[in-house]
Design an enzyme around this catalytic site. Structure first.
Site, PDB file in Angstrom:
ATOM      1  N   CYS A   1       1.241  -0.839  -0.053  1.00  0.00           N
ATOM      2  CA  CYS A   1       0.309  -0.138  -0.336  1.00  0.00           C
ATOM      3  C   CYS A   1       1.065   1.062   0.105  1.00  0.00           C
ATOM      4  O   CYS A   1       1.374   1.549  -0.860  1.00  0.00           O
ATOM      5  CB  CYS A   1      -1.208  -0.311   1.368  1.00  0.00           C
ATOM      6  SG  CYS A   1      -0.236  -0.078   2.919  1.00  0.00           S
TER       7      CYS A   1
ATOM      8  N   ARG B   1      -2.423  -0.902   5.400  1.00  0.00           N
ATOM      9  CA  ARG B   1      -3.318  -1.127   5.033  1.00  0.00           C
ATOM     10  C   ARG B   1      -3.390  -2.778   3.965  1.00  0.00           C
ATOM     11  O   ARG B   1      -4.063  -4.107   4.691  1.00  0.00           O
ATOM     12  CB  ARG B   1      -3.748  -0.458   3.678  1.00  0.00           C
ATOM     13  CG  ARG B   1      -4.670   1.511   4.735  1.00  0.00           C
ATOM     14  CD  ARG B   1      -5.229   1.703   2.945  1.00  0.00           C
ATOM     15  NE  ARG B   1      -3.875   2.258   2.416  1.00  0.00           N
ATOM     16  CZ  ARG B   1      -3.926   2.860   2.040  1.00  0.00           C
ATOM     17  NH1 ARG B   1      -5.388   3.794   0.769  1.00  0.00           N
ATOM     18  NH2 ARG B   1      -3.081   4.034   1.066  1.00  0.00           N
TER      19      ARG B   1
END
Lengths: 287, 155
Positions: free
Chosen positions: A239, A244
């Site tokens: 990410c 994430r």
């Protein structure tokens, strides 16, 4: 939750509520984006692990050393056999991140509380500002294990050889319109776009509205169906700073049971700032 | 000594992580905006401060007195889930109580460093807060300019 590949890795809020008194063999750990959120109230008995102050090396852009990890666990009353239950804000981004870091230090007994902090609060379960008084435990200095961590050279090779590479950022970040996640200017990069060959599957596709994970069937439809991964794939996810993609790493590794999944924690803040790296803009091979 | 200097010396009288506890006290002490302002959230997003890490609403309303009667009052709404941002904004609200918009717009951009918070918040978070402080300064100047043109617009 028995439908998932490693069902023992995911527990419900109810499971945690029933065992939160068992501070001998279970340690509940809250990990949030906001360094002060735990201090405003947390699950009774829970301790705090801050993704930045506790897990990042104070000088190097890297994680803490194995010696520092052993000290951290010891301070939190975590022994090598303690089951560590992670939960946190933002649909468990940082909880998944902390779990992934613990995995790097070989602590296999770690699980995620489905739905995180928000679900616990929404269900009206107890919160406290009291910090537990836990006796320190011995934690031997662990060996570091990179089998779940990808470095930029691994990603470069994957890009050239078109290995299964998943970019979990928002579509605007993937195409290169944005050089940082909306509202996070501090995590910008000199260049926008994605690693050539990567597929864009935003992390949030794996989560329900209440922050819990989607069913195995729904997850298979997204990752095996739409993204075209094969069950035996050795996948790398990234990410912008690796939080994430820790969420997606958890989904692929523990909910879908891919044999090997690596999180590229350098992510776009490394790739998009390096001189001479290949970058592709636009929608990519398929979205 | 200004109110901001007072707050800075309070923070600096503590060491390391203890400064985070002071910030938490500020977060808990962020004054609630009056109900009529809170009622605009979701209906009129003029007060929404964009580009912040966390949803923030800022209202600049005419205050009482101050130099040349130009003081303004800041009201801020930030969710409970973002105590660090709440704390920094609460410091600003308390430091600039009774100040003019110009004084607020001249707020030091290195506020976080002055409070001694950068070593405990670390680089990544500090950069985000810097962006927010810049935004608050700009928004305050813009709100004040609007209020001068149409006095009721700030209400």
């Amino acid at each position: 939750m028995s439908e998932y590949a490693n069902p023992e890795r995911l527990v419900s809020t109810d499971w945690v509520d029933k065992r939160r008194g068992d501070l001998g063999s279970v340690r509940i750990v809250e990990s949030n984006e906001d360094v002060l959120l735990y201090d405003t109230g947390h699950i009774p008995g829970a301790v705090k692990v801050d993704w930045h102050n506790d897990l990042q090396h104070p000088v190097l852009r890297d994680y803490i050393t194995p010696e520092m990890f052993a000290k951290l666990c010891s301070r939190l009353g975590i022994g090598p056999d303690t089951t560590v239950v992670f939960y946190g804000d933002k649909s468990n981004w940082w909880a998944a991140y902390a779990l992934w870091v613990f995995t790097m230090f070989g602590h296999e007994k770690c699980v995620l509380m489905n739905g995180g902090r928000k679900k616990w609060q929404d269900e009206g379960r107890p919160m406290t500002t009291d910090k537990p008084d836990l006796p320190a435990k011995d934690y031997p200095t662990p060996a570091i294990n990179f089998s779940n961590r990808a470095f930029r050279d691994d990603v470069l090779r994957y890009s050239r050889e078109r290995g299964p590479l998943i970019d979990v950022r928002s579509p605007g970040e993937f195409t290169g319109e944005l050089t940082h996640m909306p509202d996070y200017p501090q995590e910008g990069a000199q260049r926008g776009g994605h690693v050539p060959g990567a597929d864009n599957v935003p992390w949030a596709r794996a989560a329900n509205e209440d922050g819990t994970f989607k069913s195995r069937e729904e997850l298979e439809e997204i990752y095996l169906g739409e993204a075209g991964l094969s069950p035996g794939d050795d996948v790398i996810a990234y990410c912008r700073i690796g939080e994430r993609s820790s969420h997606t790493w958890f989904v692929l590794k523990h909910l879908l049971g891919f044999p090997r999944v690596r999180n590229y924690d350098g992510s776009w803040t490394e790739w998009g700032n390096l001189v001479g790296m290949p970058i592709e803009t636009g929608p990519g091979k398929k979205t | 000594m200004s109110k901001l200097d007072d707050i800075i010396s309070t923070f600096r009288s503590f060491e390391g992580e203890m400064r985070l506890q002071v910030l938490l006290d500020y977060a808990n002490g962020l004054p609630k905006p009056p109900p009529e302002l809170m009622a605009t959230i979701g209906k009129d997003d003029a007060a929404r401060v964009h580009e912040c890490m966390t949803p923030v609403w800022l209202w600049v309303v005419p205050g009482e007195g101050g130099e040349g009667g130009k003081s303004v009052k800041l009201f801020v709404h930030v969710g409970e889930e973002a105590p660090t941002v709440r704390g920094v904004l609460s410091v600003i609200v308390h430091a600039y109580e009774g100040a003019t918009a110009d004084e607020i717009a001249a707020m030091p951009e290195d506020l976080i460093e002055r409070l001694g918070l950068s070593p405990v918040l670390r680089m990544n978070r500090v950069i985000g807060l810097h962006a927010m402080i810049k935004r608050i300064k700009r928004e305050t100047a813009a709100h004040a300019a609007n209020a001068t043109e149409a006095p009721e617009a700030g209400r």
